[in-house]
Structures are given as structure tokens and as C-alpha cells.
Design a protein around this motif. Sequence first.
Motif, short mmCIF file in Angstrom:
data_model
loop_
_atom_site.label_atom_id
_atom_site.label_comp_id
_atom_site.label_asym_id
_atom_site.label_seq_id
_atom_site.Cartn_x
_atom_site.Cartn_y
_atom_site.Cartn_z
N LEU A 14 0.85 -1.21 -0.05
CA LEU A 14 -0.05 0.14 -0.12
C LEU A 14 0.82 1.24 -0.02
CD1 LEU A 14 -2.60 -0.89 2.52
CD2 LEU A 14 -2.85 -0.81 -0.04
N LEU A 15 1.87 1.08 0.72
CA LEU A 15 3.09 2.60 0.98
C LEU A 15 3.52 2.46 -0.46
CD1 LEU A 15 4.04 4.52 2.50
CD2 LEU A 15 6.00 2.96 2.99
N LYS A 16 3.68 1.45 -1.11
CA LYS A 16 4.57 1.45 -2.61
C LYS A 16 3.25 2.02 -3.77
CE LYS A 16 7.41 0.59 -5.91
NZ LYS A 16 8.14 1.69 -6.18
N ILE A 17 2.35 1.74 -3.66
CA ILE A 17 1.15 2.11 -4.38
C ILE A 17 1.08 3.72 -4.15
CG2 ILE A 17 -1.44 2.14 -4.94
CD1 ILE A 17 -1.11 -1.02 -4.43
N ALA A 18 0.85 4.03 -2.87
CA ALA A 18 0.54 5.52 -2.49
C ALA A 18 1.85 6.36 -3.01
CB ALA A 18 0.57 5.59 -1.05
N GLU A 19 3.06 5.86 -2.93
CA GLU A 19 4.46 6.59 -3.54
C GLU A 19 4.33 6.73 -4.97
OE1 GLU A 19 7.59 4.40 -1.86
OE2 GLU A 19 7.58 5.34 0.01
N ASP A 20 3.98 5.49 -5.33
CA ASP A 20 3.83 5.48 -7.08
C ASP A 20 2.77 6.39 -7.59
OD1 ASP A 20 5.79 3.86 -7.44
OD2 ASP A 20 4.37 2.23 -7.82
N GLU A 21 1.66 6.66 -6.83
CA GLU A 21 0.42 7.60 -7.28
C GLU A 21 0.74 8.94 -6.93
OE1 GLU A 21 -3.14 8.82 -8.79
OE2 GLU A 21 -2.09 6.75 -8.80
N ALA A 22 1.52 9.17 -5.77
CA ALA A 22 2.15 10.40 -5.68
C ALA A 22 3.00 10.88 -6.85
CB ALA A 22 2.66 10.61 -4.24
N LEU A 23 3.84 10.47 -7.23
CA LEU A 23 4.86 10.47 -8.02
C LEU A 23 4.07 10.86 -9.42
CD1 LEU A 23 7.74 10.67 -9.11
CD2 LEU A 23 7.81 8.30 -9.72
N ARG A 24 3.08 10.13 -9.88
CA ARG A 24 2.25 10.43 -11.03
C ARG A 24 1.70 11.45 -10.93
NH1 ARG A 24 0.03 5.06 -10.00
NH2 ARG A 24 1.42 3.44 -10.96
N GLN A 25 1.00 11.87 -9.84
CA GLN A 25 0.34 13.14 -9.50
C GLN A 25 1.30 14.31 -9.72
OE1 GLN A 25 -2.96 13.88 -9.33
NE2 GLN A 25 -3.21 11.55 -9.78
N SER A 26 2.38 14.18 -9.15
CA SER A 26 3.49 15.08 -9.17
C SER A 26 3.78 15.56 -10.67
CB SER A 26 4.42 14.83 -8.39
OG SER A 26 5.57 15.70 -8.56
N LEU A 27 4.20 14.26 -11.47
CA LEU A 27 4.60 14.50 -13.01
C LEU A 27 3.33 15.19 -13.46
CD1 LEU A 27 6.36 11.14 -13.38
CD2 LEU A 27 7.28 13.49 -13.40
N LEU A 28 2.15 14.78 -13.43
CA LEU A 28 1.13 15.08 -14.17
C LEU A 28 0.79 16.75 -13.85
CD1 LEU A 28 -1.35 14.68 -15.81
CD2 LEU A 28 -2.53 14.29 -13.93
N PHE A 29 0.84 17.18 -12.61
CA PHE A 29 0.66 18.65 -12.39
C PHE A 29 1.89 19.51 -12.72
CE2 PHE A 29 -2.21 16.79 -9.07
CZ PHE A 29 -3.34 17.38 -9.67
N LYS A 30 3.10 18.95 -12.93
CA LYS A 30 4.26 19.76 -13.26
C LYS A 30 4.16 19.86 -14.76
CE LYS A 30 7.66 18.56 -9.60
NZ LYS A 30 9.17 17.92 -9.27
N THR A 31 3.82 18.74 -15.25
CA THR A 31 3.57 18.92 -16.74
C THR A 31 2.43 19.94 -17.25
OG1 THR A 31 4.26 16.78 -17.03
CG2 THR A 31 3.28 17.78 -18.97
#
Length: 196
Positions: A14-31
Motif C-alpha cells: 500500500l505504501l508503494k502504491i501510494a508513493e507511485d500515485e504521488a509520483l504520477r500526480q506530481s509529474l502530471l501537475f508539473k507537466t
Amino acid sequence: MKKSIDNKKLSKQLLKIAEDEALRQSLLFKTEGLIKDKGSDSSLDILHEKIQLISGVEISISGIRKIISNSLRNYKPKFRLEYYEEIFRLNGWNIEDAKKYYKPKEVALYTNEIIYGRFPKEVLPVIQWKNPFINFTQRANKNFQWLTEDGEIKLLNFIDDSVRVMKTSSEWHEFKVKYANEFGLPFQMSLFDSNK
């Protein structure tokens, strides 16, 4: 004991999934943030519109847009008879043939070299792409029909310049050397040029 191991695995997953989702969101918002900011710095946008040619000459896309029209313009002759008569005279051809509508293919090659060659090097290929051949030697329209008003003014000046230099020359090779020197055009001497 088995349940506590499974809980630890589950927690790690669950922690890994949460980290991956946070990374995806970060990349999406930065783009998306970068896209929203595009165009906000006009000097940066102008800089991106410039292209540096291998020769070191810098041109701008907006400069080419000032020369090439987005749509075909009405036909109105631009090349006067004097231009063709001088080409025929310098090549030792029958000057009366300069009045004929269909001219030797060399005339088109010369025109591309001495007239359209004075525009930025991207202009002629774009015009030729917009104005395809309809048969082996004939294009759908005249190349100059794809020029804007600014491009037309340059074209007419280039024609005047070429006629002026042609009149001071006694043969084609002499003209090419003079013209290239005066306007800084590339000129390659050929061993196989029959006009030397």
C-alpha cells in the motif's frame, strides 16, 4: 504470526502504491503547469521561433511566414520579357524563343538559383511542396503565387537585380560569378559547365 507478516507485506504494498500515485500526480501537475505557463514569456517564445542555419545565419519562422502565403494568390505575371531575353542572350540562345510561353527547363533551374535562391533557403522547398508538379515539367501554378505581398516585393527586387547584373555581362558564366559576388550567393565552378 502469519497474519502479522501478511499485514507487513500489505502495508509495504500500500505504501508503494501510494508513493507511485504521488509520483504520477506530481509529474502530471508539473507537466500541466508548464503547459499553462507556455506563452507567458514573449521574449522566450520569440527566441524559440528562431532557427540557426548551418551557415550561421539566423532566421525566424515569423520571417518565413512574411514571405510564404497560406493560400494561393491570383496569377499576375511577375517575370518581364527582359529577364528572359537576358538569359537567352547570355546563353547564346535564339532571343526570339524568349517570347515563347514554354522555355527550356534550364530557365526554371536558373530562376530557382538566382531568384528564389536569394530568399532564405527554406522558402523554395516549402513553395514547391505547396505547388506540386502536375506532369513531368509543369507545376500546378506559378511558384510566386505562393508569396505574400512582402515576398512579392522581394521577388521583384531580385528580378531587377538580376537583369541589372545580366546587362553588364557578356556570357552566362560571367553573370553567375558577378551575381554571386555581389549578393553573397554560393557559386560552385563546374568542370562540366558548357557555358564557360
